[in-house]
Design a protein around this motif. Structure first.
Motif, mmCIF file in Angstrom:
data_model
loop_
_atom_site.group_PDB
_atom_site.id
_atom_site.type_symbol
_atom_site.label_atom_id
_atom_site.label_comp_id
_atom_site.label_asym_id
_atom_site.label_seq_id
_atom_site.Cartn_x
_atom_site.Cartn_y
_atom_site.Cartn_z
ATOM 1 N N ARG A 213 0.813 -1.266 -0.037
ATOM 2 C CA ARG A 213 0.122 0.152 0.061
ATOM 3 C C ARG A 213 0.854 1.324 0.015
ATOM 4 O O ARG A 213 1.643 1.544 -0.886
ATOM 5 C CB ARG A 213 -1.202 0.073 1.095
ATOM 6 C CG ARG A 213 -2.304 -1.102 1.122
ATOM 7 C CD ARG A 213 -2.949 -1.216 2.078
ATOM 8 N NE ARG A 213 -3.733 0.029 2.482
ATOM 9 C CZ ARG A 213 -4.676 0.101 3.404
ATOM 10 N NH1 ARG A 213 -5.043 -1.076 4.028
ATOM 11 N NH2 ARG A 213 -5.406 1.091 3.613
ATOM 12 N N SER A 214 1.211 1.555 1.154
ATOM 13 C CA SER A 214 2.002 2.875 1.185
ATOM 14 C C SER A 214 3.503 2.835 1.370
ATOM 15 O O SER A 214 4.138 4.031 1.475
ATOM 16 C CB SER A 214 1.194 4.173 1.928
ATOM 17 O OG SER A 214 -0.053 4.344 1.477
ATOM 18 N N ALA B 51 -8.791 6.249 1.612
ATOM 19 C CA ALA B 51 -9.031 4.645 1.180
ATOM 20 C C ALA B 51 -9.096 3.670 2.157
ATOM 21 O O ALA B 51 -9.326 2.740 2.060
ATOM 22 C CB ALA B 51 -7.976 4.423 0.215
ATOM 23 N N SER B 52 -9.374 4.298 3.727
ATOM 24 C CA SER B 52 -9.332 3.365 4.802
ATOM 25 C C SER B 52 -10.945 3.162 4.977
ATOM 26 O O SER B 52 -11.345 3.431 6.087
ATOM 27 C CB SER B 52 -8.870 3.903 6.032
ATOM 28 O OG SER B 52 -7.294 4.010 5.766
ATOM 29 N N ASN C 297 -10.450 2.234 -5.092
ATOM 30 C CA ASN C 297 -10.596 3.052 -3.891
ATOM 31 C C ASN C 297 -11.216 4.399 -4.066
ATOM 32 O O ASN C 297 -11.501 4.972 -3.084
ATOM 33 C CB ASN C 297 -9.433 3.280 -2.787
ATOM 34 C CG ASN C 297 -8.110 3.828 -3.573
ATOM 35 O OD1 ASN C 297 -8.414 4.594 -4.665
ATOM 36 N ND2 ASN C 297 -7.207 3.719 -3.148
ATOM 37 N N ARG D 292 -1.791 14.105 -2.528
ATOM 38 C CA ARG D 292 -0.522 13.981 -1.849
ATOM 39 C C ARG D 292 -0.118 15.208 -1.265
ATOM 40 O O ARG D 292 -0.168 16.242 -1.963
ATOM 41 C CB ARG D 292 0.541 13.716 -2.790
ATOM 42 C CG ARG D 292 0.314 11.971 -3.178
ATOM 43 C CD ARG D 292 0.693 10.751 -1.931
ATOM 44 N NE ARG D 292 0.539 9.673 -2.353
ATOM 45 C CZ ARG D 292 -0.699 8.844 -2.324
ATOM 46 N NH1 ARG D 292 -1.578 9.301 -1.771
ATOM 47 N NH2 ARG D 292 -0.556 7.369 -2.688
ATOM 48 N N HIS E 221 -4.407 10.131 6.909
ATOM 49 C CA HIS E 221 -4.273 9.400 5.369
ATOM 50 C C HIS E 221 -5.473 8.122 5.508
ATOM 51 O O HIS E 221 -5.056 7.012 5.246
ATOM 52 C CB HIS E 221 -3.079 8.668 5.272
ATOM 53 C CG HIS E 221 -2.732 8.326 3.673
ATOM 54 N ND1 HIS E 221 -1.426 7.557 3.063
ATOM 55 C CD2 HIS E 221 -3.491 8.208 2.681
ATOM 56 C CE1 HIS E 221 -1.509 7.582 1.929
ATOM 57 N NE2 HIS E 221 -2.911 7.747 1.602
ATOM 58 N N ARG F 273 0.603 -2.394 -6.321
ATOM 59 C CA ARG F 273 0.036 -1.287 -5.269
ATOM 60 C C ARG F 273 -1.453 -1.465 -5.205
ATOM 61 O O ARG F 273 -2.086 -1.151 -6.316
ATOM 62 C CB ARG F 273 0.564 -0.137 -6.138
ATOM 63 C CG ARG F 273 0.608 1.249 -5.120
ATOM 64 C CD ARG F 273 -0.474 1.397 -4.286
ATOM 65 N NE ARG F 273 -0.132 2.778 -3.402
ATOM 66 C CZ ARG F 273 -0.886 3.209 -2.520
ATOM 67 N NH1 ARG F 273 -1.681 2.209 -1.897
ATOM 68 N NH2 ARG F 273 -0.645 4.238 -1.898
ATOM 69 N N ALA F 274 -1.733 -1.898 -3.815
ATOM 70 C CA ALA F 274 -3.094 -1.887 -3.630
ATOM 71 C C ALA F 274 -3.692 -0.386 -3.471
ATOM 72 O O ALA F 274 -4.015 -0.187 -2.298
ATOM 73 C CB ALA F 274 -3.616 -3.056 -2.564
ATOM 74 N N GLY F 275 -3.969 0.348 -4.541
ATOM 75 C CA GLY F 275 -4.143 1.602 -4.477
ATOM 76 C C GLY F 275 -3.838 2.152 -5.537
ATOM 77 O O GLY F 275 -3.531 1.735 -6.619
ATOM 78 N N ALA F 276 -3.890 3.467 -5.796
ATOM 79 C CA ALA F 276 -3.807 4.573 -6.994
ATOM 80 C C ALA F 276 -2.296 5.021 -7.069
ATOM 81 O O ALA F 276 -1.670 4.745 -8.100
ATOM 82 C CB ALA F 276 -4.569 5.521 -7.091
ATOM 83 N N GLY F 277 -1.908 5.667 -6.042
ATOM 84 C CA GLY F 277 -0.758 6.440 -5.970
ATOM 85 C C GLY F 277 0.517 5.468 -6.166
ATOM 86 O O GLY F 277 0.555 4.585 -5.268
#
Ligand SMILES: NC(=O)c1ccc[n+]([C@@H]2O[C@H](COP(=O)([O-])OP(=O)(O)OC[C@H]3O[C@@H](n4cnc5c(N)ncnc54)[C@H](O)[C@@H]3O)[C@@H](O)[C@H]2O)c1
Ligand SMILES: O=C(O)CC[C@@H](O)C(=O)O
Length: 386
Positions: free
Chosen positions: A37-38, A273-274, A82, A229, A270, A55-59
């Motif tokens: 993730r991050s 997406a949680s 997300n 970000r 942050h 990456r389980a997410g976008a960024g």
């Protein structure tokens, strides 16, 4: 058998999609794929075994994309998975910035032992009065998965919405409400809007795109939201503007020593997406991308290699080659295979920037000797036989 490793907590709903061909390992060097993730991967060494990072997410600013491409490691993300979670956090941000609900809640907490709290509340509430978002102008910078959801929802909430995205995708454009005013000069967003929200990726070109000059163009009392970000914004300039009243509130999802604790900077840890839904969606998508790549060599939603999908292998074996996007690569691969008397039943080749990817389905099993010859073609970064 394949092994994967998780660099962050990844939803079990996603991990359960791995078949019994997969096992989880804590030894990163043994992993064929990493799920992240991050977690910051910029300083991490990658083993030669590692074929994919999802990456389980976008960024993807936490991943060294070029170094990975150079090592033949395909990096995936999960576009849109997300977006609804973030959209809902942004809508909450719009409301929290407009109504002093947070200070009001804190006041009630502080007075919780006061027997006269009910009476006192009626006297004190004027200190927490706010304004409504209906009828106000919202400027959205970046109309991708999140930006369009925020835009369309804000229209339903009665806002006048302005959208700016010089690189908007055809899909996003189709999904955008007709009520949204198309802006071609970002300064018009700064000059016109009461609320400005930013939804672009963090790239060299977007770093600190909201800077002192941009703030100077904005309306007095503007509300700025940043759920993308922190480095997209010159936050030192923002804090100055918040303290002078130029910016009424700064909403951010990225705590740091510049904004944390500053009055009228409302910062969440942050949390965009949680949500269980977003975490599950991202993990499921990431796991599917990894399995399709490891087993079939198909690339979908990569950020450092091109999309290349031939479905399942219809020949005897599939050769997957990550290589540089330079001339005569296909010619050289075809010569090596042809000289070895191997027929190509099906093939695909795609490129993205400096990197390219080729898939060959062969009618015969490839030999170690031929694999070695393919590896020796100048510009080849990795070969996998599937
Ligand atoms: N707070 C969170 O938890 C959270 C969750 C998801 C995503 N994010 C952040 O939000 C960003 C956007 O996510 P997304 O899913 O909408 O991504 P996306 O790729 O779908 O959309 C990004 C959009 O920005 C546009 N864009 C790029 N450069 C631009 C520029 N200079 N000016 C205007 N538009 C520009 C692109 O054309 C694209 O339409 C991510 O990169 C990530 O950093 C944060
Ligand atoms: O994994 C997270 O919680 C954050 C994800 C978010 O920042 C993203 O870019 O998708």
């Amino acid at each position: 058998m394949y092994q994967y490793s998780c660099m962050n907590a990844i939803s079990e709903v996603g991990l359960q999609k791995f078949t019994d061909q997969y096992t989880k390992t804590e030894v990163k060097e043994d992993a064929d794929a990493l799920l992240v993730r991050s977690a910051a991967l910029h300083d991490m060494e990658f083993s030669d075994k590692l074929a994919a990072i999802a990456r389980a997410g976008a960024g993807v600013n936490n991943i060294p994309l070029e170094r990975c491409a150079e090592q033949g490691i395909v990096v995936f993300n999960t576009p849109g998975a997300n977006a609804n979670g973030v959209k809902e956090a942004v809508i909450a941000g719009l409301l929290l910035a407009s109504r002093d609900l947070a200070d009001g809640i804190n006041w009630v907490k502080a007075e919780s032992g006061n027997e006269d709290i009910a009476k006192l509340a009626e006297k004190e509430k004027k200190n927490f009065a706010g304004s409504e978002i209906k009828g106000k102008k919202l400027g959205i910078i970046g109309l991708g998965a999140i930006g369009i959801l925020v835009a369309n929802t804000a229209v339903h909430l009665g806002m006048e919405v302005y959208g700016y995205d010089p690189y908007i995708s055809v899909d996003s454009a189709w999904n955008l409400s007709r009520e949204i005013t198309h802006i071609t000069d970002v300064n018009d967003i700064y000059r016109e809007c009461d609320y400005i929200t930013i939804h672009v990726p963090l790239l060299e070109s977007t770093k600190k795109m909201i800077n002192e000059e941009a703030i100077a163009e904005m309306k007095d009392g503007v509300i700025l939201l940043n759920y993308a970000r922190d480095l997209l914004v010159d936050e030192e300039a923002v804090v100055k503007a918040v303290q002078s009243g130029k910016i009424r509130r700064y909403m951010s999802d990225f705590p740091n020593t510049t904004t944390a604790g500053v009055k009228n900077c409302i910062v969440t840890p942050h949390l965009g997406a949680s949500t269980s839904e977003s975490e599950d969606n991202c993990a499921v998508m990431a796991v599917k991308e990894v399995m399709d790549y490891l087993e079939n060599g198909n690339i979908n939603h990569s950020v450092n290699y091109p999309t290349c999908d031939m479905g399942k292998c219809k020949g005897v074996c599939r050769v997957a080659i990550n290589h540089k996007n330079i001339k005569n690569m296909i010619g050289q691969f075809a010569s090596v295979l042809g000289e070895a008397d191997m027929n190509i039943a099906n093939m695909a080749n795609q490129s993205k920037g400096e990197y390219a990817y080729s898939l060959f389905d062969l009618d015969t099993q490839i030999t170690d000797e031929v694999v070695e010859k393919l590896k020796n073609v100048q510009g080849v970064l990795r070969i996998r036989i599937l």
